[in-house]
Design a protein around this motif. Structure first.
Motif, mmCIF file in Angstrom:
data_model
loop_
_atom_site.group_PDB
_atom_site.id
_atom_site.type_symbol
_atom_site.label_atom_id
_atom_site.label_comp_id
_atom_site.label_asym_id
_atom_site.label_seq_id
_atom_site.Cartn_x
_atom_site.Cartn_y
_atom_site.Cartn_z
ATOM 1 N N UNK A 96 88.914 47.579 -41.048
ATOM 2 C CA UNK A 96 90.425 47.132 -40.824
ATOM 3 C C UNK A 96 91.069 47.480 -41.959
ATOM 4 N N UNK A 97 90.749 48.507 -42.937
ATOM 5 C CA UNK A 97 91.420 48.661 -44.037
ATOM 6 C C UNK A 97 92.651 49.804 -43.561
ATOM 7 N N UNK A 98 93.762 50.055 -44.275
ATOM 8 C CA UNK A 98 94.622 50.856 -43.797
ATOM 9 C C UNK A 98 94.027 52.194 -43.524
ATOM 10 N N UNK A 99 94.625 52.969 -42.391
ATOM 11 C CA UNK A 99 94.090 54.369 -42.100
ATOM 12 C C UNK A 99 94.392 55.323 -43.293
ATOM 13 N N UNK A 100 95.291 55.272 -44.216
ATOM 14 C CA UNK A 100 95.630 56.333 -44.927
ATOM 15 C C UNK A 100 94.367 56.231 -46.113
ATOM 16 N N UNK A 101 93.705 55.284 -46.309
ATOM 17 C CA UNK A 101 92.612 55.287 -47.423
ATOM 18 C C UNK A 101 91.596 56.240 -47.251
ATOM 19 N N UNK A 102 91.363 56.580 -45.786
ATOM 20 C CA UNK A 102 90.247 57.289 -45.427
ATOM 21 C C UNK A 102 90.341 58.745 -46.013
ATOM 22 N N UNK A 103 91.369 59.593 -45.787
ATOM 23 C CA UNK A 103 91.602 61.040 -46.254
ATOM 24 C C UNK A 103 91.358 61.185 -47.691
ATOM 25 N N UNK A 104 91.852 60.452 -48.559
ATOM 26 C CA UNK A 104 91.640 60.320 -50.061
ATOM 27 C C UNK A 104 90.294 60.019 -50.572
ATOM 28 N N UNK A 105 89.684 59.226 -49.576
ATOM 29 C CA UNK A 105 88.292 58.619 -49.976
ATOM 30 C C UNK A 105 87.277 59.715 -49.645
ATOM 31 N N UNK A 106 87.544 60.412 -48.762
ATOM 32 C CA UNK A 106 86.838 61.465 -48.189
ATOM 33 C C UNK A 106 86.941 62.635 -49.245
ATOM 34 N N UNK A 107 88.252 62.853 -49.600
ATOM 35 C CA UNK A 107 88.224 63.864 -50.576
ATOM 36 C C UNK A 107 87.549 63.628 -51.996
ATOM 37 N N UNK A 108 87.800 62.429 -52.291
ATOM 38 C CA UNK A 108 87.052 61.853 -53.480
ATOM 39 C C UNK A 108 85.501 62.190 -53.547
ATOM 40 N N UNK A 109 84.948 61.596 -52.485
ATOM 41 C CA UNK A 109 83.542 61.795 -52.099
ATOM 42 C C UNK A 109 83.115 63.395 -52.212
ATOM 43 N N UNK A 110 83.950 64.186 -51.697
ATOM 44 C CA UNK A 110 83.440 65.546 -51.640
ATOM 45 C C UNK A 110 83.553 65.917 -53.290
ATOM 46 N N UNK A 111 84.540 65.581 -53.994
ATOM 47 C CA UNK A 111 84.458 65.918 -55.362
ATOM 48 C C UNK A 111 83.309 65.446 -56.084
ATOM 49 N N UNK A 112 83.139 64.179 -56.055
ATOM 50 C CA UNK A 112 82.438 63.435 -56.574
ATOM 51 C C UNK A 112 80.791 63.672 -56.155
ATOM 52 N N UNK C 236 85.063 68.920 -64.340
ATOM 53 C CA UNK C 236 85.662 67.923 -63.158
ATOM 54 C C UNK C 236 86.952 68.201 -62.802
ATOM 55 N N UNK C 237 87.848 68.880 -63.568
ATOM 56 C CA UNK C 237 89.220 69.519 -63.064
ATOM 57 C C UNK C 237 88.870 70.565 -62.136
ATOM 58 N N UNK C 238 87.856 71.583 -62.564
ATOM 59 C CA UNK C 238 87.464 72.603 -61.745
ATOM 60 C C UNK C 238 87.124 72.252 -60.266
ATOM 61 N N UNK C 239 86.176 71.185 -60.241
ATOM 62 C CA UNK C 239 85.444 70.771 -59.061
ATOM 63 C C UNK C 239 86.675 70.222 -58.193
ATOM 64 N N UNK C 240 87.438 69.410 -58.759
ATOM 65 C CA UNK C 240 88.776 68.759 -58.169
ATOM 66 C C UNK C 240 89.368 69.988 -57.472
ATOM 67 N N UNK C 241 89.714 70.824 -58.366
ATOM 68 C CA UNK C 241 90.727 71.896 -57.953
ATOM 69 C C UNK C 241 90.181 72.579 -56.599
ATOM 70 N N UNK C 242 88.888 72.896 -56.586
ATOM 71 C CA UNK C 242 88.189 73.576 -55.457
ATOM 72 C C UNK C 242 88.338 72.420 -54.150
ATOM 73 N N UNK C 243 87.834 71.276 -54.186
ATOM 74 C CA UNK C 243 88.104 70.135 -53.194
ATOM 75 C C UNK C 243 89.459 70.108 -52.849
#
Lengths: 291, 349, 260
Positions: A96-112, C236-243
């Protein structure tokens, strides 16, 4: 010049197969043959004769300990990663968290999840190293000296904590679609039939997710088990986990016998192979349900 | 006192009001349909009865017990969903047994109840199949068995047939109605398909923009619609333009014919409506008003023939039974049609 | 109640994600005693070794992407079009790099392609570069193949092919002018992911002894204090840019599709 054969008589199969020949050659040359070479080498002595001596050596001296610590770190980082990642993914998809959190979270996860290797080691040195931010803050704010308490970044828990940085987001990335696959009606049907929330999770949701969960676990395990760069940059050669020992061995500075290196590598293939064999098997099962 | 009572039910989603002052009393063993277009609030009403949505205000009581504050799993209600919602990881038998298992019913009792339910839905041999191995119709019958296994006080059906093929839809709706009568279970059925609602229900609630427009038997809903929405939503309707010649006596002129509706009418031009069944070809006892027109279309549908005739400005569609011994009218023929002017519906605007 | 736990779990995840980043940034600014400065970054950027290794890795990444696209797009297309029964097998092979640790594979390379072998790739710098590129292509195979295959799933490969054939197009034309533009977004996603993987890769480059960015990072980590933190921020910035670019093109493509 003869007239072209009618379509029926033309030998079609070989032509069709031709299309993936480049791929087959690539996979053979740069994935399968090199691996096979290692596997075969593990069962040969320097003279090229078949032997089990190398594999036997895996169970002698310090080598079992290398594997044990490697497996322990991989198990710890993948199970904790699974738990936390699952909790985060579940709270975003079902909590039940706000829907907009999802997109950024998945992007963060992709990066991390892609931020591994040497830079990750640097980041954790800056965080939990002897002069790291968290270490210093804990000391100055709460008077807690974590190094005084026995913590060391160059240890089992230090490495596990570091690996979690990419394990958690990887879990989030993989398990979120699986959680999306849980239909709202299942939960509603369960509750109208009298089931409580925990009963629904125990009898319906978790069994449905089980293959994905274990599959992801296996993937995370292999991910941690094969990782070289982070551990190497963090600990140098001081921590004897299998990939580091193998790395040093390939560079030629530890073991005397090159064929023991084959055996070490072969052992790694066996361990990740088992983990991923389970994964592949469970994934096909989960897809059979999910249709 | 009614078995299931819904009073002054209201529901807002944010600023949007989706259910407005909804009232309904359902007797024990009654089959009531909520009929309306998508977005009319019918599903929301059902979900509030089930407990999946909390009403903004209003009362829902079952056997005089207010259930609004109860969670879904405390209400003893059975529900069948549009998309089956069978648990994919459980076999048919395990699905049917689910409600009994969570209630802690002894194993032997569960077993006999499951067998009983699978016999009831006519699938005794499929106990060990998984849902994905069943057809849509079979899955929905299992879902019905699962809902009924726990002996609920009320059965809710949320468009259970709309995901199925036309043929299975008809056979399954008869089966559902048969089982419902056999068990005498109080049932609320949500659908956007008027044929389903009219053929299955004891009473129909036609909903429109969150309001119950009309509550009545299928006969009343179809033949005596009280609002323009009900009249146009349920069944086919012929629109007839007419001019009032005597407002007090309710006399109008349709084309060249004068008809008496026998009730007061507004002055000027009005719009009347007639169902195809209100019109017959040729003279018929009880239908005194005769209209003349020219056939513009003949649709041979097998047992019936649908004719469309121009009656001077308006087009009238009506059916006549196929009689192999009589040649039907052809396009261009002049025909005479009979109707009872008092049946004509007045559509405002 | 439920929601409180949700926020708690999310916060825990976010702390875990951001704390190391904040710490790294903070650490990278501390080179000058007593005040924050960009000295570490300046030092790093001025280091000719940084410039050399970074550009080496960028070039390697570009070659890897080009090779990967040329290998994966025709294969995935052909498998979908003509050999659908082989799809599970091909998919299995493309997932193998996730199973077999990279260090094992590169160990195999060293043994298989050494100077005295039938294909002595490691004998020359060019050969080793080539070998490293193939290795990178192997590492990125799971991601590249999945991205392209997902892209192909959204278009009707068979109909497009038949339409193009009926207009007289040959296979190369079909691939280059019909299939590739239609899966371009997917290909680009795979490409950026490949870039992110290659740019910081350590094991293969180190063991094949190539002057890549990853080994340089490791070397700096072993010998310097503040520069590694600055390098981590840059990586990290490079990774971030790619994503970020992947997100951007996906969103962009959705908009253009909606506008059609």
């Amino acid at each position: 010049m003869t007239a072209p054969l009618p379509a029926k008589l033309r030998p079609r199969l070989p032509m069709t197969w031709l299309g993936i020949v480049p791929f087959i050659i690539f996979a053979l040359l740069f994935l399968i043959l090199p691996t096979m070479n290692i596997v075969v080498g593990a069962f040969q002595n320097p003279a090229g004769e078949m032997t089990l001596a190398n594999v036997k050596q895996l169970f002698q001296g310090a080598i079992p300990a290398y594997y044990l610590i490697s497996i322990k770190i991989s198990l710890a980082s993948s199970s904790i990663g699974c738990l936390i990642g699952f909790a985060v993914a579940a709270s975003v998809t079902l909590g039940g968290l706000p829907k907009w959190i999802r997109g950024p979270l998945l992007t963060f996860s992709g990066v991390a999840s892609n931020f591994a290797g040497v830079p990750l080691a640097f980041a954790f040195l800056a965080t939990l190293g002897r002069l790291g931010l968290v270490t210093m803050l804990l000391k100055s704010w709460f008077g807690i000296n974590i190094y005084g308490l026995g913590f060391n970044l160059l240890s089992f828990w230090g490495l596990t904590l570091t690996y979690l940085f990419f394990q958690i987001p990887l879990m989030i990335l993989i398990i979120t679609p699986a959680l999306d696959g849980l239909k709202r009606e299942w939960k509603e049907a369960a509750s109208i039939l009298g089931a409580t929330g925990p009963q629904y999770w125990r009898m319906v949701a978790l069994p449905i997710l089980f293959p994905s969960l274990l599959g992801t676990f296996a993937l995370l395990f292999a991910n941690a088990f094969g990782a070289v760069a982070t551990a190497y940059a963090l600990t140098g050669s001081s921590m004897s986990i299998v990939p580091i020992v193998l790395f040093a061995q390939i560079r030629g500075d530890v073991l005397q016998d090159p064929h023991l290196g084959y055996a070490l590598a072969f052992g790694m293939i066996v361990v990740t192979g088992i983990a991923n064999g389970v994964y592949v098997w469970l994934r096909t099962r989960s897809e059979r349900w999910m249709q | 006192m009614a078995f299931l009572k819904i009073a002054h039910l209201e529901k807002f989603f944010g600023p949007m009001q989706v259910v407005k002052d909804f009232n309904l009393e359902v007797e024990q063993g009654e089959f009531v349909s909520l009929l309306g277009p998508s977005g009319c609030g019918k599903t929301t009403v059902l979900r509030m009865v089930a407990g999946f949505e909390a009403p903004t205000s209003g009362v829902i009581s079952i056997e005089d017990q207010d259930v609004v504050r109860l969670k879904p799993n405390q209400r003893n209600i059975g529900m069948v969903f549009q998309a089956y919602a069978l648990f994919p990881n459980l076999t048919v038998a395990q699905n049917v047994a689910f409600g009994l298992r969570v209630k802690g019913v002894p194993r032997s009792e569960i077993k006999s109840r499951v067998t009983e339910m699978l016999d009831l839905i006519g699938l005794p041999d499929l106990a060990n199949r998984y849902p994905f191995q069943l057809s849509g119709g079979q899955q929905q019958r299992v879902a019905l068995a699962r809902a009924l296994a726990v002996r609920p006080q009320v059965l809710l059906l949320d468009e259970p047939l709309s995901a199925l093929d036309a043929k299975i839809r008809v056979s399954l709706r008869n089966e559902i109605r048969l089982i419902q009568k056999k068990l005498g279970i109080t049932t609320i059925f949500v659908t956007h398909d008027q044929e389903e609602a009219l053929s299955m229900s004891d009473r129909v609630v036609v909903m429109h923009k969150g309001i119950a427009d009309q509550v009545g038997t299928p006969f009343e809903i179809y033949n005596k619609p009280t609002t323009k929405f009900v009249a146009t939503f349920v069944g086919t309707l012929n629109i007839i333009e007419a001019e009032v010649t005597d407002p007090a006596a309710g006399q109008v002129r349709i084309g060249a014919t004068t008809a008496t509706l026998g009730r007061p009418l507004p002055k000027g031009k009005i719009t009347l409506a007639a169902r195809p069944e209100m019109v017959s070809l040729g003279t018929v006892p009880g239908r005194a008003t005769l209209l003349k027109g020219r056939v513009i279309d003949v649709d041979f549908l097998g047992s019936v023939i649908r004719l469309r005739a121009d009656i001077g400005g308006s087009v009238l569609a009506f059916d006549t039974f196929n009689n192999p011994n009589i040649v039907p009218p052809a396009v261009g023929d002049e025909v005479e049609m009979a109707l009872n002017a008092a049946d004509l519906l007045l559509i405002d605007g | 109640m439920n929601r409180i736990w949700s926020w708690l779990a999310l916060s825990l995840g976010l702390v875990y994600f951001f704390l190391p980043l904040i710490a790294t940034v903070e650490f990278s600014l501390k080179m000058r005693r007593g005040e924050y400065s960009f000295d570490a970054y300046r030092k790093v950027l001025e280091d000719p070794r940084f410039q050399e290794t970074f550009s080496y890795s960028v070039v390697m990444a570009l070659f890897t992407i080009a090779f990967g696209v040329l290998l994966v797009v025709p294969t995935a297309y052909w498998v979908r079009l003509k050999l659908p029964r082989l799809r599970p097998a091909v998919e299995f092979v493309t997932l193998l790099p996730l199973v077999i640790p990279a260090i094992v594979v590169v160990f195999g390379y060293i043994r298989l392609y050494n100077t005295s072998s039938w294909l002595p790739l490691t004998g020359s710098a060019t050969g080793t570069n080539l070998l490293l590129m193939f290795g990178y292509a192997m590492l990125s195979l799971p991601y590249m193949y999945r991205a392209v295959d997902t892209g192909l799933r959204t278009i009707d490969v068979a109909t497009l092919t038949e339409a193009a054939q009926s207009l007289g197009a040959g296979w190369i034309t079909i691939l280059a002018r019909v299939i590739l533009p239609n899966v371009l977004i997917a290909v680009l996603s795979g490409a950026f992911l490949t870039f992110a993987i290659v740019i910081g890769e350590f094991t293969m480059a180190a063991l094949l002894n190539r002057p890549a960015f990853g080994p340089y990072l490791q070397l700096m980590g072993a010998n310097r204090a503040y520069e590694p933190a600055a390098l981590a921020v840059i990586a990290f910035a490079v990774t971030w840019a790619c994503m970020g670019l992947i997100q951007l093109i996906t969103r962009f493509s959705k908009h253009t599709k909606a506008a059609r």
